[in-house]
Design a protein around this motif. Structure first.
Motif, PDB file in Angstrom:
ATOM      1  N   PHE A 157       0.838  -1.200   0.000  1.00 50.16           N
ATOM      2  CA  PHE A 157       0.000   0.000   0.000  1.00 50.16           C
ATOM      3  C   PHE A 157       0.874   1.253   0.000  1.00 50.16           C
ATOM      4  N   SER A 158       0.626   2.131  -0.959  1.00 48.20           N
ATOM      5  CA  SER A 158       1.497   3.294  -1.159  1.00 48.20           C
ATOM      6  C   SER A 158       1.118   4.464  -0.256  1.00 48.20           C
ATOM      7  N   ASN A 159       2.049   5.396  -0.107  1.00 50.37           N
ATOM      8  CA  ASN A 159       1.780   6.610   0.660  1.00 50.37           C
ATOM      9  C   ASN A 159       0.613   7.394   0.063  1.00 50.37           C
ATOM     10  N   VAL A 160       0.565   7.447  -1.265  1.00 50.58           N
ATOM     11  CA  VAL A 160      -0.516   8.172  -1.939  1.00 50.58           C
ATOM     12  C   VAL A 160      -1.863   7.534  -1.638  1.00 50.58           C
ATOM     13  N   GLU A 161      -1.915   6.205  -1.691  1.00 45.77           N
ATOM     14  CA  GLU A 161      -3.172   5.505  -1.405  1.00 45.77           C
ATOM     15  C   GLU A 161      -3.595   5.721   0.046  1.00 45.77           C
ATOM     16  N   GLU A 162      -2.617   5.719   0.956  1.00 41.11           N
ATOM     17  CA  GLU A 162      -2.927   5.961   2.366  1.00 41.11           C
ATOM     18  C   GLU A 162      -3.534   7.349   2.550  1.00 41.11           C
ATOM     19  N   ALA A 163      -2.955   8.334   1.868  1.00 42.39           N
ATOM     20  CA  ALA A 163      -3.462   9.699   1.971  1.00 42.39           C
ATOM     21  C   ALA A 163      -4.872   9.809   1.386  1.00 42.39           C
ATOM     22  N   GLU A 176       4.994   2.089   2.732  1.00 40.34           N
ATOM     23  CA  GLU A 176       5.964   2.352   1.660  1.00 40.34           C
ATOM     24  C   GLU A 176       7.301   2.812   2.231  1.00 40.34           C
ATOM     25  N   ASP A 177       7.253   3.725   3.188  1.00 46.54           N
ATOM     26  CA  ASP A 177       8.491   4.237   3.792  1.00 46.54           C
ATOM     27  C   ASP A 177       9.254   3.145   4.526  1.00 46.54           C
ATOM     28  N   LYS A 178       8.533   2.308   5.277  1.00 51.93           N
ATOM     29  CA  LYS A 178       9.189   1.248   6.050  1.00 51.93           C
ATOM     30  C   LYS A 178       9.847   0.210   5.138  1.00 51.93           C
ATOM     31  N   LEU A 179       9.191  -0.109   4.030  1.00 53.61           N
ATOM     32  CA  LEU A 179       9.780  -1.061   3.084  1.00 53.61           C
ATOM     33  C   LEU A 179      11.095  -0.519   2.518  1.00 53.61           C
ATOM     34  N   GLY A 183      15.533  -1.572   3.018  1.00 54.06           N
ATOM     35  CA  GLY A 183      16.406  -1.862   1.889  1.00 54.06           C
ATOM     36  C   GLY A 183      15.717  -2.549   0.731  1.00 54.06           C
ATOM     37  N   ALA A 184      14.372  -2.578   0.752  1.00 47.60           N
ATOM     38  CA  ALA A 184      13.631  -3.164  -0.363  1.00 47.60           C
ATOM     39  C   ALA A 184      13.574  -2.176  -1.526  1.00 47.60           C
ATOM     40  N   HIS A 185      13.463  -2.709  -2.731  1.00 48.20           N
ATOM     41  CA  HIS A 185      13.252  -1.881  -3.920  1.00 48.20           C
ATOM     42  C   HIS A 185      11.737  -1.763  -4.115  1.00 48.20           C
ATOM     43  N   TYR A 186      11.177  -0.665  -3.638  1.00 43.03           N
ATOM     44  CA  TYR A 186       9.716  -0.499  -3.662  1.00 43.03           C
ATOM     45  C   TYR A 186       9.248  -0.012  -5.033  1.00 43.03           C
ATOM     46  N   THR A 187       8.222  -0.658  -5.583  1.00 42.21           N
ATOM     47  CA  THR A 187       7.626  -0.235  -6.844  1.00 42.21           C
ATOM     48  C   THR A 187       6.118  -0.129  -6.658  1.00 42.21           C
ATOM     49  N   LYS A 188       5.472   0.617  -7.549  1.00 44.73           N
ATOM     50  CA  LYS A 188       4.016   0.780  -7.450  1.00 44.73           C
ATOM     51  C   LYS A 188       3.443   1.162  -8.807  1.00 44.73           C
ATOM     52  N   SER A 189       2.134   1.017  -8.914  1.00 43.94           N
ATOM     53  CA  SER A 189       1.418   1.451 -10.105  1.00 43.94           C
ATOM     54  C   SER A 189       1.429   2.973 -10.178  1.00 43.94           C
ATOM     55  N   MET A 190       1.461   3.508 -11.384  1.00 43.31           N
ATOM     56  CA  MET A 190       1.402   4.960 -11.547  1.00 43.31           C
ATOM     57  C   MET A 190       0.053   5.517 -11.098  1.00 43.31           C
ATOM     58  N   ILE A 191      -0.987   4.699 -11.209  1.00 45.00           N
ATOM     59  CA  ILE A 191      -2.343   5.131 -10.849  1.00 45.00           C
ATOM     60  C   ILE A 191      -2.745   4.425  -9.557  1.00 45.00           C
ATOM     61  N   PRO A 192      -3.121   5.180  -8.507  1.00 44.37           N
ATOM     62  CA  PRO A 192      -3.515   4.563  -7.232  1.00 44.37           C
ATOM     63  C   PRO A 192      -4.667   3.569  -7.392  1.00 44.37           C
ATOM     64  N   ILE A 204       6.222 -12.779  -3.658  1.00 45.06           N
ATOM     65  CA  ILE A 204       5.197 -12.118  -4.475  1.00 45.06           C
ATOM     66  C   ILE A 204       4.411 -11.156  -3.594  1.00 45.06           C
ATOM     67  N   THR A 205       4.336  -9.896  -4.002  1.00 42.63           N
ATOM     68  CA  THR A 205       3.589  -8.907  -3.226  1.00 42.63           C
ATOM     69  C   THR A 205       2.629  -8.143  -4.136  1.00 42.63           C
ATOM     70  N   GLY A 206       1.490  -7.738  -3.552  1.00 41.55           N
ATOM     71  CA  GLY A 206       0.488  -6.963  -4.273  1.00 41.55           C
ATOM     72  C   GLY A 206       0.289  -5.615  -3.610  1.00 41.55           C
ATOM     73  N   GLN A 207       0.010  -4.595  -4.403  1.00 40.42           N
ATOM     74  CA  GLN A 207      -0.018  -3.224  -3.885  1.00 40.42           C
ATOM     75  C   GLN A 207      -1.249  -2.894  -3.049  1.00 40.42           C
ATOM     76  N   ASN A 208      -2.413  -3.377  -3.444  1.00 40.44           N
ATOM     77  CA  ASN A 208      -3.665  -2.912  -2.848  1.00 40.44           C
ATOM     78  C   ASN A 208      -4.726  -4.022  -2.925  1.00 40.44           C
ATOM     79  N   PRO A 209      -5.927  -3.797  -2.388  1.00 37.18           N
ATOM     80  CA  PRO A 209      -6.935  -4.866  -2.405  1.00 37.18           C
ATOM     81  C   PRO A 209      -7.225  -5.421  -3.789  1.00 37.18           C
ATOM     82  N   ASN A 210      -7.143  -4.581  -4.808  1.00 37.71           N
ATOM     83  CA  ASN A 210      -7.446  -5.029  -6.170  1.00 37.71           C
ATOM     84  C   ASN A 210      -6.388  -5.965  -6.741  1.00 37.71           C
TER      85      ASN A 210
END
Length: 226
Positions: A157-163, A176-179, A183-192, A204-210
């Motif tokens: 879950f990204s900082n933007v999504e949390e906001a 996102e900050d803690k990851l 030392g993780a390489h954090y990636t996310k979708s351009m669109i929340p 394997i990790t997923g960004q959000n409920p979808n």
């Protein structure tokens, strides 16, 4: 082939009156994909027993949610989850952390769950998580002393999504900050809130409920088709 699903026991926010807990679709969509392949699944939580459901996620117009919410066997698993002491890690080839805001309070610091994850991973099993459930991986150390997620490509879950969810004042940290701090390489979708997963070897990790369904599908592909 058995899968271990980890869910939260935590159901309160610091100031908001609404209840948090598990985000239902992050469990039901994953569960549905696995069920169709007749995969055996157990549910564990830090304390065992009842899994609270975030009231905002109890969307029963969603066919997948309704299907399992009305399933007596599934509901019994939610009401009687295993405790970590009841889990034999050698029985599982995959562990999956479901999210919901509740996960931020009780999954990251649970050493018993961390040990289970380490054991499954070091036996060449797979580790997966979605949304806030990814916080359950933050403090997992491998036998050589390194962090599981260090130098791995992960999402969550990204900082933007949390906001955008307007829960910034309630959560104990930004995932996102803690990851990134780990030392993780954090990636996310351009669109929340768009479906997005990341895979790095057996993680394997997923960004959000979808993203829950895609996490499950990718895990099945890795376990059965390769």
């Amino acid at each position: 082939m058995k899968v271990l699903i980890v869910c939260t026991n935590h159901e309160t926010f610091p100031t908001k009156t609404g209840k948090t807990g598990l985000w239902l679709s992050e469990l039901t969509y994953f569960y549905d994909v696995m069920s169709k392949r007749r995969v055996l699944m157990d549910i564990v939580s830090p304390l065992g027993g009842k899994i609270p459901i975030d009231e905002r996620s109890l969307e029963l117009k969603d066919e997948c949610n309704a299907k399992y919410w009305e399933d007596a066997t599934f509901r019994a698993k939610l009401d009687n989850s295993l405790s970590p002491a009841q889990v034999r890690s050698a029985d599982y080839r995959l562990v999956y952390f479901a999210g919901g805001h509740g996960a931020m309070w009780d999954l990251a610091e649970n050493t018993d769950l961390q040990n289970i994850v380490r054991d499954i991973y070091e036996r060449n099993g797979m580790v997966s998580a979605v949304c806030h459930g990814v916080c359950g991986l933050l403090n997992v150390k491998l036998s050589d002393g390194s962090w599981l997620i260090q130098d791995k490509y992960v999402t969550g879950f990204s900082n933007v999504e949390e906001a955008l969810m307007s829960f910034v004042s309630e959560v104990p940290f930004y995932l996102e900050d803690k990851l990134k701090e780990r030392g993780a390489h954090y990636t996310k979708s351009m669109i929340p809130f768009m479906e997005f997963i990341e895979m790095d070897e057996r993680l394997i990790t997923g960004q959000n409920p979808n993203s829950a369904k895609k996490v499950a599908s990718k895990a099945l592909e890795e376990l059965f088709e390769k």
